[in-house]
Design a protein around this motif. Structure first.
Motif, mmCIF file in Angstrom:
data_model
loop_
_atom_site.group_PDB
_atom_site.id
_atom_site.type_symbol
_atom_site.label_atom_id
_atom_site.label_comp_id
_atom_site.label_asym_id
_atom_site.label_seq_id
_atom_site.Cartn_x
_atom_site.Cartn_y
_atom_site.Cartn_z
ATOM 1 N N ALA A 1 0.844 -1.190 0.000
ATOM 2 C CA ALA A 1 0.000 0.000 0.000
ATOM 3 C C ALA A 1 0.877 1.237 0.000
ATOM 4 O O ALA A 1 1.911 1.272 0.643
ATOM 5 C CB ALA A 1 -0.906 0.008 1.212
ATOM 6 N N HIS A 2 0.464 2.220 -0.753
ATOM 7 C CA HIS A 2 1.122 3.524 -0.791
ATOM 8 C C HIS A 2 0.062 4.561 -0.460
ATOM 9 O O HIS A 2 -0.943 4.658 -1.156
ATOM 10 C CB HIS A 2 1.703 3.821 -2.170
ATOM 11 N N LEU A 3 0.277 5.327 0.601
ATOM 12 C CA LEU A 3 -0.700 6.332 1.027
ATOM 13 C C LEU A 3 -0.072 7.715 0.951
ATOM 14 O O LEU A 3 1.074 7.906 1.347
ATOM 15 C CB LEU A 3 -1.159 6.052 2.453
ATOM 16 N N GLY A 4 -0.835 8.679 0.466
ATOM 17 C CA GLY A 4 -0.356 10.051 0.385
ATOM 18 C C GLY A 4 -0.843 10.876 1.564
ATOM 19 O O GLY A 4 -2.029 10.839 1.897
ATOM 20 N N ILE A 5 0.076 11.590 2.212
ATOM 21 C CA ILE A 5 -0.282 12.522 3.273
ATOM 22 C C ILE A 5 0.404 13.854 2.993
ATOM 23 O O ILE A 5 1.346 13.928 2.217
ATOM 24 C CB ILE A 5 0.113 12.006 4.682
ATOM 25 N N THR A 6 -0.092 14.904 3.615
ATOM 26 C CA THR A 6 0.532 16.228 3.508
ATOM 27 C C THR A 6 1.078 16.605 4.879
ATOM 28 O O THR A 6 0.315 16.745 5.829
ATOM 29 C CB THR A 6 -0.492 17.284 3.048
ATOM 30 N N ARG A 7 2.410 16.720 4.977
ATOM 31 C CA ARG A 7 3.050 17.174 6.212
ATOM 32 C C ARG A 7 2.928 18.689 6.265
ATOM 33 O O ARG A 7 3.295 19.387 5.322
ATOM 34 C CB ARG A 7 4.536 16.811 6.234
ATOM 35 N N LEU A 8 2.436 19.225 7.358
ATOM 36 C CA LEU A 8 2.287 20.671 7.472
ATOM 37 C C LEU A 8 3.544 21.333 8.011
ATOM 38 O O LEU A 8 3.935 22.395 7.566
ATOM 39 C CB LEU A 8 1.085 21.002 8.347
ATOM 40 N N PHE A 9 4.179 20.722 8.977
ATOM 41 C CA PHE A 9 5.419 21.237 9.562
ATOM 42 C C PHE A 9 6.353 20.059 9.726
ATOM 43 O O PHE A 9 5.930 18.992 10.141
ATOM 44 C CB PHE A 9 5.162 21.879 10.929
ATOM 45 N N HIS A 10 7.603 20.243 9.444
ATOM 46 C CA HIS A 10 8.560 19.161 9.597
ATOM 47 C C HIS A 10 9.585 19.550 10.641
ATOM 48 O O HIS A 10 10.058 20.684 10.654
ATOM 49 C CB HIS A 10 9.240 18.849 8.262
ATOM 50 N N ARG A 11 9.913 18.615 11.489
ATOM 51 C CA ARG A 11 10.838 18.885 12.593
ATOM 52 C C ARG A 11 12.190 19.400 12.121
ATOM 53 O O ARG A 11 12.850 20.159 12.805
ATOM 54 C CB ARG A 11 11.045 17.630 13.431
ATOM 55 N N THR A 12 12.638 18.990 10.945
ATOM 56 C CA THR A 12 13.957 19.398 10.466
ATOM 57 C C THR A 12 13.889 20.593 9.525
ATOM 58 O O THR A 12 14.867 20.920 8.875
ATOM 59 C CB THR A 12 14.654 18.228 9.750
ATOM 60 N N GLN B 1 -10.934 19.036 14.213
ATOM 61 C CA GLN B 1 -9.634 19.680 14.356
ATOM 62 C C GLN B 1 -9.072 20.060 12.983
ATOM 63 O O GLN B 1 -9.387 19.412 11.983
ATOM 64 C CB GLN B 1 -8.643 18.740 15.053
ATOM 65 N N PRO B 2 -8.194 21.078 12.926
ATOM 66 C CA PRO B 2 -7.620 21.459 11.635
ATOM 67 C C PRO B 2 -6.617 20.438 11.104
ATOM 68 O O PRO B 2 -6.400 20.355 9.894
ATOM 69 C CB PRO B 2 -6.934 22.792 11.913
ATOM 70 N N THR B 3 -5.991 19.649 11.991
ATOM 71 C CA THR B 3 -4.994 18.662 11.575
ATOM 72 C C THR B 3 -5.169 17.387 12.376
ATOM 73 O O THR B 3 -5.962 17.321 13.311
ATOM 74 C CB THR B 3 -3.555 19.179 11.823
ATOM 75 N N THR B 4 -4.390 16.379 12.012
ATOM 76 C CA THR B 4 -4.281 15.165 12.809
ATOM 77 C C THR B 4 -2.797 14.855 12.931
ATOM 78 O O THR B 4 -1.972 15.457 12.246
ATOM 79 C CB THR B 4 -5.065 13.993 12.184
ATOM 80 N N SER B 5 -2.464 13.939 13.801
ATOM 81 C CA SER B 5 -1.059 13.599 14.014
ATOM 82 C C SER B 5 -0.769 12.220 13.443
ATOM 83 O O SER B 5 -1.555 11.279 13.610
ATOM 84 C CB SER B 5 -0.743 13.616 15.507
ATOM 85 N N PHE B 6 0.358 12.101 12.763
ATOM 86 C CA PHE B 6 0.825 10.812 12.262
ATOM 87 C C PHE B 6 2.325 10.749 12.488
ATOM 88 O O PHE B 6 3.071 11.592 11.987
ATOM 89 C CB PHE B 6 0.495 10.635 10.778
ATOM 90 N N ARG B 7 2.752 9.769 13.266
ATOM 91 C CA ARG B 7 4.165 9.586 13.613
ATOM 92 C C ARG B 7 4.788 10.869 14.163
ATOM 93 O O ARG B 7 5.906 11.240 13.832
ATOM 94 C CB ARG B 7 4.952 9.075 12.417
ATOM 95 N N GLY B 8 4.020 11.559 14.983
ATOM 96 C CA GLY B 8 4.532 12.735 15.668
ATOM 97 C C GLY B 8 4.560 14.012 14.856
ATOM 98 O O GLY B 8 5.122 15.010 15.293
ATOM 99 N N GLU B 9 3.949 14.013 13.667
ATOM 100 C CA GLU B 9 3.917 15.211 12.838
ATOM 101 C C GLU B 9 2.474 15.582 12.519
ATOM 102 O O GLU B 9 1.604 14.723 12.443
ATOM 103 C CB GLU B 9 4.692 14.989 11.536
ATOM 104 N N TRP B 10 2.230 16.877 12.331
ATOM 105 C CA TRP B 10 0.896 17.356 11.979
ATOM 106 C C TRP B 10 0.686 17.166 10.494
ATOM 107 O O TRP B 10 1.493 17.611 9.676
ATOM 108 C CB TRP B 10 0.732 18.821 12.359
ATOM 109 N N VAL B 11 -0.408 16.488 10.132
ATOM 110 C CA VAL B 11 -0.672 16.161 8.731
ATOM 111 C C VAL B 11 -2.154 16.349 8.403
ATOM 112 O O VAL B 11 -2.998 16.442 9.290
ATOM 113 C CB VAL B 11 -0.267 14.700 8.414
ATOM 114 N N VAL B 12 -2.436 16.406 7.103
ATOM 115 C CA VAL B 12 -3.803 16.406 6.575
ATOM 116 C C VAL B 12 -3.825 15.517 5.337
ATOM 117 O O VAL B 12 -2.805 14.938 4.947
ATOM 118 C CB VAL B 12 -4.307 17.837 6.228
ATOM 119 N N ASP B 13 -4.955 15.438 4.694
ATOM 120 C CA ASP B 13 -5.160 14.644 3.485
ATOM 121 C C ASP B 13 -4.044 14.885 2.470
ATOM 122 O O ASP B 13 -3.648 16.021 2.216
ATOM 123 C CB ASP B 13 -6.518 15.033 2.897
#
Length: 82
Positions: free
Chosen positions: A1-12, A48-60
């Motif tokens: 499976a390949h899923l697309g997400i949009t990272r809003l802010f990245h720690r690095t 909520q405006p975002t959700t969390s995935f693996r410690g990062e804020w993401v959306v569709d």
């Protein structure tokens, strides 16, 4: 499976928002979290405006890539589910 997400802010740092393809999952709950993140619509999914995935804020994933494609050398077919 390949899923697309949009990272809003990245720690690095780096470019954001940024499209990301997720293809490897640590566990079944990790896969379910990826599925929920990949279809999160701000305010409609959980209020909520975002959700969390693996410690990062993401959306569709469609926010930054209307049809996120996996690396084409890693698959024989691509099926879009909408």
């Amino acid at each position: 499976a390949h899923l697309g997400i949009t990272r809003l802010f990245h720690r690095t740092g780096g470019n954001w928002p940024a499209s990301q393809i997720v293809s490897h999952f640590h566990s079944r709950p990790d896969l379910l979290a990826a599925l929920l993140a990949s279809c999160h619509l701000p305010f409609l999914s959980n209020g909520q405006p975002t959700t969390s995935f693996r410690g990062e804020w993401v959306v569709d994933g469609g926010v930054t890539a209307l049809l996120p494609l996996p690396p084409l050398d890693s698959c024989d077919y691509v099926v879009k589910v909408s």
